[in-house]
Write an enzyme that holds these catalytic residues in place. Structure first.
Site, PDB file in Angstrom:
ATOM      1  N   SER A 217      -5.576  -6.659   3.255  1.00 31.35           N
ATOM      2  CA  SER A 217      -4.728  -5.613   3.813  1.00 31.35           C
ATOM      3  C   SER A 217      -5.595  -4.593   4.561  1.00 31.35           C
ATOM      4  O   SER A 217      -6.335  -4.978   5.466  1.00 31.35           O
ATOM      5  CB  SER A 217      -3.890  -4.974   2.707  1.00 31.35           C
ATOM      6  OG  SER A 217      -2.805  -4.252   3.255  1.00 31.35           O
ATOM      7  N   ASP A 333       4.599 -13.050   4.875  1.00 30.92           N
ATOM      8  CA  ASP A 333       4.138 -11.674   4.708  1.00 30.92           C
ATOM      9  C   ASP A 333       4.957 -10.798   5.643  1.00 30.92           C
ATOM     10  O   ASP A 333       4.720 -10.750   6.842  1.00 30.92           O
ATOM     11  CB  ASP A 333       2.648 -11.585   5.047  1.00 30.92           C
ATOM     12  CG  ASP A 333       2.054 -10.212   4.763  1.00 30.92           C
ATOM     13  OD1 ASP A 333       2.832  -9.275   4.525  1.00 30.92           O
ATOM     14  OD2 ASP A 333       0.815 -10.093   4.774  1.00 30.92           O
ATOM     15  N   HIS A 364       2.409 -11.094   1.067  1.00 33.03           N
ATOM     16  CA  HIS A 364       1.242 -10.295   1.430  1.00 33.03           C
ATOM     17  C   HIS A 364       0.041 -10.621   0.545  1.00 33.03           C
ATOM     18  O   HIS A 364       0.152 -10.693  -0.674  1.00 33.03           O
ATOM     19  CB  HIS A 364       1.591  -8.811   1.290  1.00 33.03           C
ATOM     20  CG  HIS A 364       0.555  -7.890   1.865  1.00 33.03           C
ATOM     21  ND1 HIS A 364       0.006  -8.075   3.107  1.00 33.03           N
ATOM     22  CD2 HIS A 364      -0.043  -6.795   1.342  1.00 33.03           C
ATOM     23  CE1 HIS A 364      -0.853  -7.107   3.343  1.00 33.03           C
ATOM     24  NE2 HIS A 364      -0.923  -6.330   2.290  1.00 33.03           N
TER      25      HIS A 364
END
Length: 615
Positions: A217, A333, A364
């Site tokens: 991320s 995601d 994710h």
């Protein structure tokens, strides 16, 4: 002869100490490799003997207004042998804005999305981060995985977070230059200090200078940010679900669109979320960065692309990038969407960089298998000849029912065997119309009425509703493999000057129940602002009743749709979980003859025809 024997004996006496020295040298702990991967070395495994120390690396910028170059907090964990045996090792490095805690979830902290398009929302509440502990709490996952295998592990806090000085800029230049400075220090080109403001220096005498970066991320964004600087020594990056463009994260084809699960988030909300740095410097950062640079640049009114967003798109800064790259992302995601990795992967290939991509079917996060990462790190950081750079397969995709550790190798992504097919619409509203390869004319126009109260799932499952239009293929008689980027062209008219436009591709009938997977129902999605039909940088109000052509890409996908299912093209206006929520009632009229879906199918038109023909 006797003299020769004596000489041999004399030489043997000289050689014995050398053999003894070699025996001692061979007893030293060194990295070990099997099948091209670094193995766990017992001497590196005892965490009680690991050396841990903190330092601050001086950068080239001052973003907290104190007139001094910002210093980044760095935490190092290395084997004891780097002190006792002079062992030098490469570094695996992760940087993050999250190590010292984040802002609490306060009411009004996100932007209110319930207002008309083109209007400003009421001001939101600014949450404050309370720093966690006297020093950052850094995850040990990288340390426990890589240090026993002979790597040094380094972490750093990004600017304006934790014990790092400076201001968070959420994609600004300092978030690229900060990790560059750390890598420069690891190569002896930047200064490191034992304290944040002192003058006692510290050197990375234990570093070979070769660095690999990874993270997930935001932590996966920073490796790419560092790589775009072209910093020498950064050999390989493995970004996992990276945000490669803040425009693509918070906007979609001109539309103000939230990341999944965070309705009303924007770049300034993320700034507040991560701003855990020095409390005495926060007022300056808030004024200069959040309330000026971010506020003036982000434009929640039009959603248009501009120079502010262009500067926060790493695709625009890849010219000097040299590092090898293995991308990792999930096709489902809906937070950092799969286009983020795809666009960077494509550019890296175009530049001739050594690159690969690992996609899975989940949401994710989700790194590549440790074995795969190990081979990349072992090759690029230790120089192990394990064939990574010669690999003919550049894409690894986890199939729908497979384990994450068992991806299927492909020559590339999209699948080279995929070819586009064009699907046309046949009328059917308020029920479902058809989606067919046969172009028919005079299908007329169908109208939907916007109402954000209905989720996309409700609209996809509804048998009869005027809040969407839906077009479905015949039922498949064999599996269909989609691989690539679906594209949509919609000819539409709006009853108002502005409207949301949302498109989902779904697999029908809708699956539910305990065994339902994340990829069972939603194939892919996309959003757009019809006002930006001609330009992403400048939208224009829609004239009521006038038809416009709006073309855009849906999110990339690689999915096998099982026989017995149908693909449905769902077109609606406001998406309850992602877009703004204007007052219901806006009408969108779709010209069926002027609307087409382009779908990348492995095997092309022939495969699609076979799958939609009765046998």
């Amino acid at each position: 002869m006797k003299k020769l024997i004596q000489l041999s004996f004399f030489l043997s006496l000289l050689i014995l100490p050398l053999i003894s020295v070699d025996a001692q040298t061979s007893a030293k702990a060194v990295p070990v490799f099997e099948n091209g991967e670094a193995q766990i070395v017992p001497e590196f495994k005892d965490s009680e003997k690991w050396i841990r120390h903190d330092l601050w690396v001086e950068t080239t910028f001052d973003t907290d207004g104190d007139g001094k170059k910002d210093r980044m907090y760095v935490g190092v964990t290395r084997p004891l042998q780097t002190d006792t045996e002079g062992l030098k090792l490469p570094v695996i490095y992760e940087s993050s804005p999250y190590y010292s805690g984040v802002a609490p979830d306060v009411e009004g902290g996100f932007w209110d999305v319930k207002h008309e398009l083109g209007e400003a929302a009421k001001e939101r509440v600014h949450a404050e981060v309370v720093r966690t502990g006297k020093r950052p709490i850094i995850s040990n996952s990288q340390v426990s995985t890589w240090l026993p295998r002979g790597f040094i592990v380094v972490h750093s806090c990004s600017p304006g977070t934790g014990l790092s000085q400076g201001s968070p800029t959420v994609g600004g230049e300092n978030e690229s230059l900060a990790p560059k400075a750390v890598i420069d220090w690891l190569n002896g080109r930047a200064k490191g200090f034992t304290t944040p403001y002192g003058n006692e220096t510290v050197k990375a005498f234990w570093s070979t200078g070769k660095v690999g970066m990874t993270g997930t991320s935001y932590n996966g964004t920073i490796p790419l940010a560092a790589a775009t600087t072209g910093v020498k020594g950064l050999e390989v990056i493995i970004p996992v679900a990276p945000n490669t463009s803040y425009y693509h994260y918070y906007r979609s084809n001109g539309l103000v669109r939230s990341p999944g699960g965070y309705l009303g988030e924007d770049v300034d909300v993320l700034y507040d979320f991560i701003h855990s740095g020095d409390e005495s410097k926060r007022a300056y950062s808030n004024t200069v960065i959040r309330d000026t640079e971010l506020k003036n640049g982000m434009d929640r009114i039009t959603g248009d692309y501009n120079d502010f967003w262009a500067g926060r798109d790493y695709l625009n800064h890849m010219k000097t990038m040299k590092a090898a790259m293995l991308m990792s992302h999930g096709f489902n995601d809906w937070n950092v969407m799969p286009e983020h990795s795809y666009r960077i992967y494509n550019k890296a290939k175009e530049m001739g960089l050594e690159t690969g991509i690992y996609y899975h079917q989940n949401g994710h996060g989700g790194p590549p298998p440790t074995s795969m990462m190990n081979k990349w790190f072992s090759h690029y950081l230790f120089g192990i000849d394990n064939g990574i750079e010669k690999e003919t397969n550049k894409a690894w995709i986890v199939r729908e029912s497979d384990d994450m550790s068992n991806p299927t190798p492909y020559k590339d992504y999209p699948n080279p065997d995929a070819a586009p097919i064009t699907l046309h619409l046949t009328k059917g509203a308020p029920k479902a119309g058809g989606l067919t390869t046969v172009k028919t004319t005079n299908q007329g126009k169908e109208t939907l009425v916007d109402n954000y109260s209905f989720t996309g799932e409700i609209l996809a499952r509804a048998e009869n509703t005027n809040h969407r239009v839906l077009y479905v293929t015949p039922k498949f008689t064999q599996d269909i493999h989609i691989s690539g980027v679906p594209k949509i062209k919609i000819k539409l008219a709006s009853s108002k000057p502005a409207a949301n436009l949302s498109v989902w591709l779904v697999s029908l009938p809708w699956n539910e129940g305990r065994g339902t997977k994340i990829n069972d129902n939603i194939i892919t999605r996309g959003w757009a602002d019809p006002q930006n039909h001609s330009s992403l940088r400048k939208g224009e109000p829609l004239l009521a009743g006038k038809f416009y052509e709006v073309s855009f890409d849906l999110m990339p996908d690689d999915q096998i749709i099982k026989k017995g299912q149908q693909i449905g093209l769902l077109i609606f206006s406001s998406d309850k979980e992602y877009t703004l929520h204007p007052e219901p009632g806006t009408e969108l009229t779709i010209d069926l003859d002027g609307t087409v879906l382009t779908l990348p199918v492995v095997g092309g038109p022939e495969a699609f025809t076979k799958a939609t023909t009765d046998h």
